[in-house]
Design a protein around this motif. Sequence first.
Motif, mmCIF file in Angstrom:
data_model
loop_
_atom_site.group_PDB
_atom_site.id
_atom_site.type_symbol
_atom_site.label_atom_id
_atom_site.label_comp_id
_atom_site.label_asym_id
_atom_site.label_seq_id
_atom_site.Cartn_x
_atom_site.Cartn_y
_atom_site.Cartn_z
ATOM 1 N N LEU A 99 -13.387 -10.659 18.907
ATOM 2 C CA LEU A 99 -14.383 -11.299 19.433
ATOM 3 C C LEU A 99 -15.582 -10.348 19.112
ATOM 4 C CD1 LEU A 99 -13.763 -13.148 22.479
ATOM 5 C CD2 LEU A 99 -13.910 -14.177 20.445
ATOM 6 N N GLY A 100 -15.513 -9.022 19.527
ATOM 7 C CA GLY A 100 -16.495 -7.806 19.339
ATOM 8 C C GLY A 100 -16.700 -7.901 17.769
ATOM 9 N N TYR A 101 -15.761 -8.003 17.004
ATOM 10 C CA TYR A 101 -16.026 -7.988 15.498
ATOM 11 C C TYR A 101 -16.875 -9.335 15.177
ATOM 12 C CZ TYR A 101 -14.014 -3.821 13.813
ATOM 13 O OH TYR A 101 -13.386 -2.463 13.751
ATOM 14 N N VAL A 102 -16.585 -10.238 15.694
ATOM 15 C CA VAL A 102 -17.058 -11.660 15.411
ATOM 16 C C VAL A 102 -18.722 -11.656 15.746
ATOM 17 C CG1 VAL A 102 -17.258 -14.022 15.696
ATOM 18 C CG2 VAL A 102 -15.163 -12.887 15.309
ATOM 19 N N MET A 103 -18.601 -10.872 16.850
ATOM 20 C CA MET A 103 -20.105 -10.717 17.386
ATOM 21 C C MET A 103 -20.961 -9.903 16.639
ATOM 22 S SD MET A 103 -19.795 -10.888 21.605
ATOM 23 C CE MET A 103 -18.541 -9.494 21.768
ATOM 24 N N GLU A 104 -20.301 -8.845 16.114
ATOM 25 C CA GLU A 104 -21.055 -7.968 15.122
ATOM 26 C C GLU A 104 -21.522 -8.432 13.925
ATOM 27 O OE1 GLU A 104 -20.382 -4.140 12.177
ATOM 28 O OE2 GLU A 104 -18.418 -5.074 13.431
ATOM 29 N N VAL A 105 -20.619 -9.450 13.274
ATOM 30 C CA VAL A 105 -20.907 -10.109 11.963
ATOM 31 C C VAL A 105 -22.139 -11.065 12.348
ATOM 32 C CG1 VAL A 105 -19.865 -11.693 10.359
ATOM 33 C CG2 VAL A 105 -18.640 -9.883 11.213
ATOM 34 N N ILE A 106 -22.064 -11.688 13.365
ATOM 35 C CA ILE A 106 -23.219 -12.633 13.688
ATOM 36 C C ILE A 106 -24.440 -12.039 13.860
ATOM 37 C CG2 ILE A 106 -24.138 -14.339 15.144
ATOM 38 C CD1 ILE A 106 -21.243 -14.891 16.028
ATOM 39 N N ALA A 107 -24.405 -10.914 14.540
ATOM 40 C CA ALA A 107 -25.714 -10.140 14.591
ATOM 41 C C ALA A 107 -26.205 -9.745 13.371
ATOM 42 C CB ALA A 107 -25.477 -8.702 15.637
ATOM 43 N N LEU A 108 -25.483 -9.091 12.434
ATOM 44 C CA LEU A 108 -25.698 -8.590 11.370
ATOM 45 C C LEU A 108 -26.422 -9.358 10.334
ATOM 46 C CD1 LEU A 108 -22.823 -5.815 10.266
ATOM 47 C CD2 LEU A 108 -25.273 -5.463 10.841
ATOM 48 N N LEU A 109 -25.969 -10.906 10.530
ATOM 49 C CA LEU A 109 -26.631 -11.883 9.864
ATOM 50 C C LEU A 109 -27.855 -12.039 10.216
ATOM 51 C CD1 LEU A 109 -23.462 -14.373 9.424
ATOM 52 C CD2 LEU A 109 -24.398 -13.076 7.563
ATOM 53 N N VAL A 110 -28.019 -12.070 11.564
ATOM 54 C CA VAL A 110 -29.408 -12.112 11.957
ATOM 55 C C VAL A 110 -30.313 -11.100 11.708
ATOM 56 C CG1 VAL A 110 -30.913 -12.407 14.177
ATOM 57 C CG2 VAL A 110 -28.670 -13.621 14.034
ATOM 58 N N ASP A 111 -29.942 -9.881 11.706
ATOM 59 C CA ASP A 111 -30.621 -8.708 11.272
ATOM 60 C C ASP A 111 -31.145 -8.612 9.898
ATOM 61 O OD1 ASP A 111 -31.836 -6.297 11.192
ATOM 62 O OD2 ASP A 111 -30.058 -4.969 11.685
ATOM 63 N N LEU A 112 -29.929 -8.933 9.001
ATOM 64 C CA LEU A 112 -30.350 -9.124 7.524
ATOM 65 C C LEU A 112 -30.884 -10.209 7.109
ATOM 66 C CD1 LEU A 112 -26.913 -7.291 6.324
ATOM 67 C CD2 LEU A 112 -29.021 -6.091 6.799
ATOM 68 N N GLY A 113 -30.570 -11.448 7.687
ATOM 69 C CA GLY A 113 -31.270 -12.519 7.115
ATOM 70 C C GLY A 113 -30.457 -13.104 5.799
ATOM 71 N N HIS A 114 -30.801 -14.280 5.588
ATOM 72 C CA HIS A 114 -30.467 -15.219 4.561
ATOM 73 C C HIS A 114 -28.737 -15.010 4.445
ATOM 74 C CE1 HIS A 114 -34.022 -15.739 2.304
ATOM 75 N NE2 HIS A 114 -34.182 -14.675 2.357
ATOM 76 N N PHE A 368 -23.740 -11.595 22.917
ATOM 77 C CA PHE A 368 -22.735 -11.045 23.631
ATOM 78 C C PHE A 368 -22.526 -12.284 24.780
ATOM 79 C CE2 PHE A 368 -21.753 -8.286 27.417
ATOM 80 C CZ PHE A 368 -20.839 -7.591 27.052
ATOM 81 N N SER A 369 -23.274 -13.058 25.464
ATOM 82 C CA SER A 369 -22.973 -14.222 26.026
ATOM 83 C C SER A 369 -21.629 -15.020 25.363
ATOM 84 C CB SER A 369 -24.231 -14.904 26.420
ATOM 85 O OG SER A 369 -25.114 -14.156 27.231
ATOM 86 N N ALA A 370 -21.985 -15.456 24.150
ATOM 87 C CA ALA A 370 -21.067 -16.265 23.458
ATOM 88 C C ALA A 370 -19.856 -15.673 23.371
ATOM 89 C CB ALA A 370 -21.744 -16.530 22.065
ATOM 90 N N GLY A 371 -19.690 -14.151 23.153
ATOM 91 C CA GLY A 371 -18.353 -13.790 23.299
ATOM 92 C C GLY A 371 -17.837 -13.700 24.750
ATOM 93 N N ILE A 372 -18.696 -13.378 25.756
ATOM 94 C CA ILE A 372 -17.938 -13.728 27.121
ATOM 95 C C ILE A 372 -17.293 -15.081 27.217
ATOM 96 C CG2 ILE A 372 -18.527 -13.662 29.370
ATOM 97 C CD1 ILE A 372 -20.640 -11.575 28.965
ATOM 98 N N LEU A 373 -18.190 -15.847 26.850
ATOM 99 C CA LEU A 373 -17.613 -17.670 27.082
ATOM 100 C C LEU A 373 -16.549 -17.721 26.075
ATOM 101 C CD1 LEU A 373 -18.341 -20.001 28.498
ATOM 102 C CD2 LEU A 373 -19.822 -20.861 26.342
#
Length: 395
Positions: A99-114, A368-373
């Motif tokens: 879940l930590g890795y999945v959260m990282e991927v989602i965060a990077l997609l928001v950071d980088l865009g497109h 992070f909340s999505a990961g906890i849930l």
Amino acid sequence: MKMQININPRLRFHLSPLVWVLLALIAIAFVVAMIRFGVGIGAISNLSNSYPWGFWVSFDLFTGIAISSGAFVLTSLVYILELEEFRPLVRPTLLTGFLGYVMEVIALLVDLGHPERIWHYFIYQNWTSFLLFIGLYVMIYSAIMLVELAPAILERFHLDKLSDGIRRFMKPIVIVGATISVLHQGSLGALLLIQPAKLFPLWWTPLLPVLFFISAVAIALAMTIFESSLSSLYFHRGLETHLLEKLAAAIPFVLGLYLIVRFAQLIIAGDAQFFFNSGVMSNLFWAEILIGSILPLIMFSIRKIRQSPNGLLIGSIILLLGMILDRFDVSWLAVKHSDPITYIPTFMASNVHYFPSLPEVAISFGIFSAGILAFGLAIKYLPIFEDGHHPSASH
């Protein structure tokens, strides 16, 4: 073969206050992310060309990867070193790592865009960039962790033969996964080697990859204790204190090695002069050393604390806070902006300041909340605990 899935109706109608808070944070993050994708990153963040890295990189990338390191440590202990007594800790730790890795991927997609252009990553590659390898490591190890978790998912659907088939190949899978994870932890430190003129001397060293790996092992042990302690409290399970005590007993040795390498390289490089005369930088350095290394080293050297559930939890929290501060320091707080060797004219960047905006923080907290849930749902509906006890905490 029939697959029966019994969904507890209470999940829909009797959500706990904690779940409502998590859902609210997720909803806020989703709205902010949609604004980011539609209008641009400048609409929601205080990042700039002079400050392209900030809260997201420190919290989501450097910290997120570190707290996911328990997966490769625990799987290596059980499948490679064959320390079977730690098996009850493997699946929860694997779930946390995945879940930590999945959260990282989602965060990077928001950071980088497109995010629709993610396929470009596989076509336009720069083989001289550590960022490329970090991305590859994330994708490969995420897939490996999913395979390692597959038996739990298959058991839920009573596909025992397929689950047993995967188990037969688990050792080579874990060996590959551990190798990738070691490279990944080190590559995060290697990524920072390109900025010797920007990263303050108390943090920049050619040994950054080594320090990142050693600290990742300490974080892995502490995160396993932290996750086990919280899941025991929330899901009303027995705490494997006898196992966590053994993990805690290893922490002083790991932290001792970390301190030796950290201070030896600073002294040899002649950077000990910055220990006490660098203002904020000196304060940050000693804060992370005392909180993240010295204090937990002392605490976990005391057997009475290691045998106490409260002692284990408090010690792990202290260690994690100190190491998280280190990740923030090395990727954000100890980085000088702007640098005269960059393409940005000095007169344009002399008064550059950055502080994360509320939308930036909302994005990270929502993910992070999505990961906890997701962790709670997985614990509730999958056989994550291999002791035969499946919690039924109220949501």
